[in-house]
Design a protein around this motif. Structure first.
Motif, short mmCIF file in Angstrom:
data_model
loop_
_atom_site.label_atom_id
_atom_site.label_comp_id
_atom_site.label_asym_id
_atom_site.label_seq_id
_atom_site.Cartn_x
_atom_site.Cartn_y
_atom_site.Cartn_z
N PRO A 208 0.83 -1.21 0.00
CA PRO A 208 0.00 0.00 0.00
C PRO A 208 0.85 1.26 0.00
N ALA A 209 0.18 2.40 -0.04
CA ALA A 209 0.87 3.67 0.16
C ALA A 209 1.42 3.70 1.58
N THR A 210 2.61 4.28 1.75
CA THR A 210 3.27 4.28 3.05
C THR A 210 3.71 5.70 3.40
N ALA A 211 4.01 5.87 4.69
CA ALA A 211 4.53 7.14 5.18
C ALA A 211 5.40 6.86 6.38
N GLY A 212 6.19 7.85 6.77
CA GLY A 212 7.07 7.68 7.91
C GLY A 212 6.37 7.82 9.23
N SER A 213 5.23 8.52 9.30
CA SER A 213 4.51 8.72 10.55
C SER A 213 3.07 9.05 10.24
N VAL A 214 2.21 8.88 11.25
CA VAL A 214 0.80 9.21 11.08
C VAL A 214 0.63 10.71 10.91
N ALA A 215 1.43 11.49 11.64
CA ALA A 215 1.31 12.94 11.56
C ALA A 215 1.48 13.43 10.13
N GLN A 216 2.40 12.81 9.38
CA GLN A 216 2.58 13.17 7.98
C GLN A 216 1.28 13.03 7.20
N LEU A 217 0.61 11.92 7.43
CA LEU A 217 -0.62 11.64 6.67
C LEU A 217 -1.76 12.55 7.09
N LEU A 218 -1.87 12.83 8.39
CA LEU A 218 -2.99 13.65 8.88
C LEU A 218 -2.82 15.11 8.54
N THR A 219 -1.60 15.56 8.28
CA THR A 219 -1.37 16.97 7.94
C THR A 219 -1.35 17.20 6.44
N ASP A 220 -1.55 16.15 5.65
CA ASP A 220 -1.67 16.31 4.20
C ASP A 220 -2.91 17.12 3.88
N PRO A 221 -3.00 17.72 2.69
CA PRO A 221 -4.24 18.38 2.28
C PRO A 221 -5.42 17.43 2.37
N ALA A 222 -6.58 17.95 2.69
CA ALA A 222 -7.76 17.11 2.95
C ALA A 222 -8.07 16.19 1.77
N GLY A 223 -7.79 16.63 0.56
CA GLY A 223 -8.14 15.82 -0.60
C GLY A 223 -7.33 14.55 -0.71
N SER A 224 -6.13 14.51 -0.13
CA SER A 224 -5.29 13.33 -0.26
C SER A 224 -5.10 12.60 1.06
N ARG A 225 -5.77 13.02 2.11
CA ARG A 225 -5.61 12.37 3.41
C ARG A 225 -6.29 11.01 3.41
N PRO A 226 -5.57 9.95 3.77
CA PRO A 226 -6.21 8.62 3.78
C PRO A 226 -7.33 8.55 4.81
N GLU A 227 -8.33 7.76 4.50
CA GLU A 227 -9.43 7.57 5.45
C GLU A 227 -9.12 6.47 6.47
N LEU A 228 -8.19 5.57 6.14
CA LEU A 228 -7.78 4.50 7.05
C LEU A 228 -6.26 4.43 7.05
N ILE A 229 -5.69 4.42 8.26
CA ILE A 229 -4.24 4.34 8.41
C ILE A 229 -3.93 3.23 9.42
N LEU A 230 -3.13 2.28 9.02
CA LEU A 230 -2.64 1.23 9.92
C LEU A 230 -1.21 1.57 10.34
N VAL A 231 -0.94 1.46 11.63
CA VAL A 231 0.36 1.85 12.16
C VAL A 231 0.93 0.70 12.99
N ASP A 232 2.14 0.27 12.66
CA ASP A 232 2.87 -0.72 13.44
C ASP A 232 3.82 0.02 14.37
N LEU A 233 3.41 0.21 15.63
CA LEU A 233 4.23 0.96 16.57
C LEU A 233 5.44 0.17 17.05
N MET A 234 5.50 -1.13 16.79
CA MET A 234 6.66 -1.92 17.18
C MET A 234 7.79 -1.80 16.18
N ASP A 235 7.52 -1.17 15.03
CA ASP A 235 8.56 -0.89 14.06
C ASP A 235 9.18 0.45 14.43
N ALA A 236 10.47 0.44 14.76
CA ALA A 236 11.12 1.67 15.21
C ALA A 236 11.01 2.77 14.17
N GLY A 237 10.96 2.40 12.89
CA GLY A 237 10.86 3.41 11.85
C GLY A 237 9.59 4.20 11.91
#
Length: 774
Positions: A208-237
């Protein structure tokens, strides 16, 4: 902060938006050009309201809303591993102030939302983090890490290709990436942060589309903000801002090692930080997807206002697939997430399980009292819910650890009781026969004692819990036996104590199943949330114990009921048929026992017993008719369950038949009968020893019975005084064990439990018949 990295596959969101706009213009033109008033529009499927019940004293939960509403907050799933409510409470009371603060933050957040226990078990005894993420994305039990082989320290990662290969071999009908595929079909944009999240949302078309953090995705312009974000917090990255790799293309696993004792502390720290950052900005789902160190129910926190088709019980959300307060399965989340962002119509079209929850559209609450679904601070609903969930998790772990010790106790007592009665009947003038009969009654009442012992909190005794459970069960059975003996002596009822003791097991087990199995679930011998084979109804162990005792009781009771009365055959049929049909209804009805294998077994066993007592011979044609009736009755149960939409084990099988997945399920259950003996030399050795002992016992019994009928040997006297119901009972028990071993995936263990219930009951009744009242 850099823009999110987009992988080679992206949801067709733009195309879907243009399609919806064109459809809206078309509908508008039709409405404006039509003559007369427009017909009232039907409510969207996604906005369907699900009726729920609310815990006494709690404010009503908000009604579900249309998840596809553009005003809905984005949905963020924060995934960790190795965290249970027991570990959260332990760390919150620990000496490390940093960990105590993190754990307290998680508890505070849980009090403001909907905390539950999560069954994270996938396939096999150990669920590695990769297995949990694949299961989350498939909506069915699956695995990606095949390297652990039951060893907790061997989890080494996993790839999407591994998950696909395992899904074809495991027979659970899992389709890795089914959630992502359904999201693509619905035109929903989604993204992943961290390796586990990428693994969950990978399909045959790629990651899927990926990002380095949730904050990156939530601060994107509203038109491109994903409606569902899965986050693996056990991945240090996912916590440092670096972009993780794709497990679909690599076997490297950067997650915290399952064998590391700091896993829970690491997870809680990351989780507390994420909650501080995201609370109030999104609908948040917290989930611990695996615990290979010490398998147990994991934590999950759902948004405030989450509803279930089964409502609430005691302030806790009742799981739609488990039927248990405060307990859901990891497989419930895929259809729930899909429905929350795409609507229930998308769930219906996806092929995912219909056992889904309903999320509200508003962002999750951050403090108790900010949501209408949160109970008042200090009430049992806020402070007590986490404590109750932790106790339930400890109960499940203790139940799983008690099964083998309690089973061995049951088998040993049954064997000793039968051997003692055999010696007593061989030399009836030696020893106190009254004590011998009492011991046999106690052994016959032990299954009921095991079930009733769950009324006592034996699981709170730590490492001593299995021993305490066994002692409690033995003590309860002893009290029941003593009461039955005293009442029988007071009433001067010949053999009544033995009959009551033998009947206690079937009555208690079936009555418990009829009211939801509160004693059987997480009991010393019952189903539990760790093994997670069944959560309600009649388990294989419960059926084997209940059916074994039931046939003996019905045989002795029917003989007494029809003795000296005419006509005999209708009376025997009624004495066996009425209680037998009642037991069948409890065992097989979808809303009660929901036991497919038990219903298939009980009907021919009851027919064999009634025919034997009535003196009717069953030939091949009659047995074929019995088989047809059996399949018809069970099929009627299953079709009724499917038609009403309740989808228990019976209705679920009908759904698999209609979808073409029944063959895989049958193959998996058939493989479960022989798999232990193909993979374990010890199990194969035990099978050989068991078959040898059973064969020697059958040869000895046949030889002894032949000698006794000829008036020879130590049991010659018993041949003339043995009750008339004994041979029909033995034949019915033979039918029972043969059929139950063939149609249940527990295999030969069914025979052991049926014997452990039936043989002491037979021994107790034979002693009471042989020696008369004391």
């Amino acid at each position: 902060m850099s823009d999110p990295k987009r992988a080679r596959r992206r949801s067709p969101r733009g195309t879907a938006m243009w399609a919806r706009a064109a459809a809206l213009l078309t509908v508008l033109g039709i409405v404006l050009g039509a003559a007369g008033p427009p017909a009232p529009a039907s409510a969207p499927a996604a906005a369907a309201t699900i009726a729920t019940t609310t815990a006494p004293g709690a404010a009503p939960a908000p009604a579900p809303v249309n998840a596809a509403d553009s005003a809905a907050a984005p949905l963020v799933v924060l995934g960790v591993s190795g965290v249970s409510w027991v570990s959260v409470r332990a760390l919150s009371a620990g000496d490390d102030p940093r960990l105590a603060a993190a754990a307290a933050r998680v508890e505070e957040y849980a009090a403001a939302n909907t905390p539950v226990n999560l069954v994270q078990r996938g396939i096999g005894n150990t669920t590695c983090p990769a297995d949990g993420w694949v299961t989350l994305g498939a909506g069915a039990r699956a695995r990606a890490d095949s390297s652990h082989g039951g060893a907790a320290s061997a989890c080494s990662g996993g790839t999407w290709a591994d998950a696909v290969r395992s899904a074809h071999a495991d027979g659970y009908g899992a389709e890795p990436g089914a959630l992502a595929k359904a999201l693509d079909d619905a035109g929903v944009d989604y993204a992943a942060v961290g390796e586990g999240a990428v693994l969950a949302l990978t399909t045959a078309e790629g990651p899927p589309a990926t990002a380095g953090s949730v904050a990156q995705l939530l601060t994107d312009p509203a038109g491109s903000r994903p409606e569902l974000i899965l986050v693996d917090l056990m991945d240090a990255g996912s916590r440092t801002g670096s972009t993780p790799g794709h497990p679909a293309d690599s076997t490297d696993d950067s997650a915290v090692s399952p064998g590391d004792e700091t896993t829970a502390a690491e997870a809680l720290t990351a989780l507390a930080d994420a909650l501080d950052e995201l609370s109030g900005r999104a609908r948040i789902v917290v989930v611990s997807v695996a615990d290979p160190q010490d398998p147990s129910p994991q934590i999950a926190i759902l948004p405030a206002g989450t509803t279930s088709t089964r409502g609430y019980d005691g302030g806790l959300l009742v799981g739609p697939s488990t039927h248990r307060p405060g307990l859901i399965q990891l497989t419930d989340l895929a259809p729930t997430l899909l429905g929350a962002v795409a609507g229930q119509e998308a769930v219906a079209n996806s092929g995912l399980s219909s056992e889904a929850l309903t999320f509200p559209a508003a962002a999750s609450a951050d403090r108790t009292g900010t949501s209408a679904s949160a109970t008042a601070p200090g009430s049992p609903g806020s402070a007590g819910r986490v404590a109750s969930l932790a106790d339930d998790a400890a109960h499940a772990v203790a139940s799983e650890r008690a099964v083998i010790p309690v089973s061995l106790m049951l088998f040993a007592i049954a064997l000793v009781a039968v051997a003692a009665v055999g010696v007593g009947l061989r030399h009836p003038r030696h020893g106190p026969p009254g004590r011998l009969g009492g011991a046999a009654c106690w052994a016959a009442a032990l299954p009921a004692g095991i079930w009733l012992s769950n009324l006592v909190p034996w699981w709170r005794t730590g490492t001593w819990a299995p021993m305490v459970a066994a002692l409690t069960a033995a003590a309860v059975a002893g009290v029941m036996t003593a009461v039955a003996v005293l009442v029988a002596r007071a009433l001067r009822a010949d053999g009544a104590a033995a009959l009551v003791a033998a009947a206690s097991g079937p009555v208690v087990i079936l009555a418990d199943a009829a009211v939801g199995a509160p004693l059987g679930f997480n009991g010393p011998l019952g189903m539990n949330a760790v093994v997670a084979g069944r959560f309600y109804g009649v388990s294989n162990t419960a059926f084997a114990l209940a059916a074994g005792g039931l046939l003996v009781v019905l045989a002795a009771g029917a003989e007494r009921f029809a003795a000296g009365r005419a006509p005999r055959r209708p009376l025997v049929a009624a004495a066996v048929g009425v209680p037998g049909l009642l037991a069948l209804a409890v065992d097989g009805a979808p809303q009660l026992g929901a036991d497919v294998g038990g219903a298939l077994t009980l009907i021919p066993a009851l027919v064999a017993l009634a025919a034997g007592l009535a003196g009717v011979r069953l030939g091949l044609r009659r047995w074929l008719a019995v088989g047809a009736v059996t399949v018809g009755v069970v099929g009627a149960f299953a079709v009724a369950d499917y038609a009403t939409g309740s989808r228990t084990h019976l209705g679920g099988f009908v759904s698999q038949v209609l979808s073409g997945g029944a063959g895989a399920t049958l193959a998996r259950k058939a493989a479960a009968l022989v798999a232990p003996f193909l993979t374990s030399p010890l199990a194969l050795l035990a099978l050989g020893a068991g078959v040898g002992v059973a064969g020697a016992a059958a040869w000895w019994l046949r030889r002894t019975a032949r000698s006794a009928r000829a008036g020879e040997g130590p049991y010659a006297g018993l041949a003339t005084t043995a009750p008339a119901w004994l041979v029909p009972a033995l034949r019915a028990l033979a039918v029972l064990v043969v059929v139950e071993v063939l149609v249940n995936d527990s295999g030969l263990t069914m025979l052991l439990f049926s014997a452990a219930a039936a043989l002491p009951a037979l021994a107790a009744l034979l002693v009471s018949t042989r020696i008369g009242p004391r």
